[in-house]
Design a protein around this motif. Structure first.
Motif, PDB file in Angstrom:
ATOM      1  N   MET A 206      48.812  41.703  39.605  1.00  0.00           N
ATOM      2  CA  MET A 206      47.575  41.552  38.833  1.00  0.00           C
ATOM      3  C   MET A 206      46.739  42.831  38.940  1.00  0.00           C
ATOM      4  O   MET A 206      46.528  43.338  40.029  1.00  0.00           O
TER       5      MET A 206
ATOM      6  N   ARG B 253      40.102  44.351  37.532  1.00  0.00           N
ATOM      7  CA  ARG B 253      39.161  45.023  36.627  1.00  0.00           C
ATOM      8  C   ARG B 253      37.743  44.616  37.000  1.00  0.00           C
ATOM      9  O   ARG B 253      36.979  44.110  36.190  1.00  0.00           O
ATOM     10  N   ARG B 254      37.407  44.838  38.268  1.00  0.00           N
ATOM     11  CA  ARG B 254      36.065  44.472  38.749  1.00  0.00           C
ATOM     12  C   ARG B 254      35.032  45.455  38.233  1.00  0.00           C
ATOM     13  O   ARG B 254      33.892  45.095  37.982  1.00  0.00           O
TER      14      ARG B 254
ATOM     15  N   GLY C   4      41.718  42.578  27.441  1.00  0.00           N
ATOM     16  CA  GLY C   4      40.439  41.947  27.735  1.00  0.00           C
ATOM     17  C   GLY C   4      39.468  42.083  26.591  1.00  0.00           C
ATOM     18  O   GLY C   4      39.701  42.831  25.631  1.00  0.00           O
TER      19      GLY C   4
ATOM     20  N   ALA D  41      38.240  34.645  26.419  1.00  0.00           N
ATOM     21  CA  ALA D  41      39.180  35.499  27.148  1.00  0.00           C
ATOM     22  C   ALA D  41      40.150  34.661  27.957  1.00  0.00           C
ATOM     23  O   ALA D  41      41.369  34.873  27.912  1.00  0.00           O
ATOM     24  N   ARG D  42      39.623  33.701  28.685  1.00  0.00           N
ATOM     25  CA  ARG D  42      40.508  32.891  29.543  1.00  0.00           C
ATOM     26  C   ARG D  42      41.462  32.034  28.718  1.00  0.00           C
ATOM     27  O   ARG D  42      42.614  31.824  29.112  1.00  0.00           O
TER      28      ARG D  42
ATOM     29  N   ASP E  44      41.382  39.305  30.336  1.00  0.00           N
ATOM     30  CA  ASP E  44      40.188  39.495  31.161  1.00  0.00           C
ATOM     31  C   ASP E  44      38.898  39.495  30.338  1.00  0.00           C
ATOM     32  O   ASP E  44      38.907  39.794  29.145  1.00  0.00           O
TER      33      ASP E  44
ATOM     34  N   LEU F 154      35.048  41.143  30.547  1.00  0.00           N
ATOM     35  CA  LEU F 154      34.220  42.162  31.208  1.00  0.00           C
ATOM     36  C   LEU F 154      32.774  42.021  30.751  1.00  0.00           C
ATOM     37  O   LEU F 154      32.511  41.964  29.549  1.00  0.00           O
TER      38      LEU F 154
ATOM     39  N   LYS G 175      30.042  36.669  38.015  1.00  0.00           N
ATOM     40  CA  LYS G 175      31.217  36.321  38.830  1.00  0.00           C
ATOM     41  C   LYS G 175      31.392  34.800  38.859  1.00  0.00           C
ATOM     42  O   LYS G 175      32.496  34.278  38.679  1.00  0.00           O
TER      43      LYS G 175
ATOM     44  N   SER H 214      35.876  38.825  34.971  1.00  0.00           N
ATOM     45  CA  SER H 214      36.772  39.617  35.825  1.00  0.00           C
ATOM     46  C   SER H 214      36.022  40.761  36.477  1.00  0.00           C
ATOM     47  O   SER H 214      36.416  41.251  37.531  1.00  0.00           O
TER      48      SER H 214
ATOM     49  N   TYR I 255      44.984  33.387  43.002  1.00  0.00           N
ATOM     50  CA  TYR I 255      44.062  34.347  42.397  1.00  0.00           C
ATOM     51  C   TYR I 255      43.205  35.008  43.474  1.00  0.00           C
ATOM     52  O   TYR I 255      42.989  36.220  43.465  1.00  0.00           O
TER      53      TYR I 255
END
Lengths: 292, 98
Positions: A1, A4-5, A149, A182-183, A188, A190, A211, A216, A278
């Protein structure tokens, strides 16, 4: 994985920032050809980003380039140069519809063929920056296999809504739509930038919300926002231990040929396993997230 | 590619280089460099400018360069941008570059 924080914005016409972009540890580095570049300098920025990407090594960061939108007449020129410089991802701004993504993908595919680049190897992400784009988020997120994403661009969005940035109330609907879209597409989400660089408390409060919502990560405009964000996304030792115990129980059950795993007398449901995996991946412990 | 007018690219900010390309008064490429690191890197910077111009087909030009500690990739990018502007040409031929 791929984590992409953090996606760090780097103005595409600033050699000093481009030179140093790799040293701050951002998960993704986004070189910008759009809003941070004056209209008279678009050509120079294109040369600079092209030259940097074909010369400098930014690994392990993911390399993203934000192009100008296609309707501006600049976007295709950006693609002509940048696709050939082989970034991981092209970021499309001001995405209103799935067709915007499809149109951009057509150009990318044409250039990949012309340049002998494997077709499909250039990723894409779409930034949603308007009310129409938010309403179309689900279709946009599923519009191309290249998409890694979708992102929220809040400044244009709040202008479109005839409001301003404040405590986040103004972004609640857009964030909800974007993270869900996105999910649902398996990609992802952002979040937007937090512009008040000196206000770390405000930045962290906003980051905590996104968060919790399931994002992500977040775009950042200053390197000093990177470490706080990575710390926030880092799972606690307690959570890591719990996730390890869950995966251990799953591996035990698999070894016994049992389809049912339990921990401390409680059956472990599939979503619990998914969350544990995850979390371990987020902690950089991918090998411990294996079921076998 | 023929240089038809004076044009420049780049800034005087740290890590950048400002390149001004003008039509040549005599055949060939003449480069005049100002740089605080001219002693150590002057020859290299001038060579990068010459190589870049050659690569894009410029044979005659007068170049004024003011370096502020640019990496080679920035020198190449600024030289190319200035040369295309000075040639009034927007056919960048990326297909050749890649």
């Amino acid at each position: 994985m791929r984590l992409r924080r953090t996606m760090m914005f780097v103005p595409g016409n600033n050699p000093g920032m481009i030179k140093d972009a790799g040293i701050y540890g951002a998960d993704c580095i986004m070189f910008d050809l759009e809003d941070s570049v004056a209209i008279t300098e678009k050509d120079a920025a294109r040369f600079l980003v092209y030259s940097a990407l074909t010369t400098l090594d930014y690994s392990p960061a993911e390399i993203v380039v934000r192009i100008n939108d296609l309707s501006s007449g600049l976007g295709v020129q950006d693609l002509e140069a940048i696709v050939r410089a082989r970034p991981h991802v092209i970021r499309l701004p001001k995405t209103e519809t799935a067709q915007d993504v499809i149109d951009c993908e057509k150009e990318i595919e044409r250039i990949e063929k012309e340049a002998g680049i494997p077709v499909g190897s250039t990723g894409m992400m779409a930034a949603i920056e308007g009310a129409e784009g938010v309403l179309n988020a689900a279709e946009i997120a599923k519009s191309s296999k290249r998409l890694i994403g979708i992102a929220l661009g809040a400044e244009d969005y709040v202008t479109d809504l005839k409001t301003t940035r404040s405590d986040g109330t103004e972004l609640a609907f857009a964030r909800g739509m974007i993270v869900n879209a996105a999910r649902a597409a398996g990609i992802d989400a952002l979040d937007t930038v937090y512009s008040d660089v000196s206000n770390e408390e405000g930045f962290l409060a906003e980051a905590t919300i996104i968060k919790k919502m399931g994002f992500s990560g977040k775009s950042v405009i200053n390197p000093r926002q990177i470490d706080p964000l990575h710390r926030l996304f880092k799972p606690s030792d307690k959570d890591i231990e719990k996730a390890r115990a869950i995966m251990e129980a799953i591996r035990d059950a698999n070894a016994r040929g049992s389809g049912v795993a339990s921990l401390n007398g409680k059956m472990i449901d599939k979503p619990v396993v998914t969350r544990a995996k995850y979390l371990l991946e987020l902690a950089g412990l991918e090998e411990e997230a294996e079921e076998e | 590619m023929k240089i038809v007018k004076p044009a420049s690219a780049g800034t005087l900010e740290s890590s950048d280089i400002q390149i001004r390309v003008e039509p040549a008064e005599q055949p060939g490429i003449e480069v005049h460099l100002t740089s605080s690191v001219k002693q150590q890197f002057g020859k290299k910077i001038i060579q990068v400018i010459r190589d870049t111009l050659e690569e894009i087909g410029v044979t005659d030009a007068y170049v004024e360069a003011v370096d502020k500690g640019a990496l080679d990739c920035a020198v190449r990018a600024r030289t190319a941008a200035a040369a295309f502007r000075a040639a009034d040409n927007t056919d960048y031929e990326w297909r050749v570059r890649s």
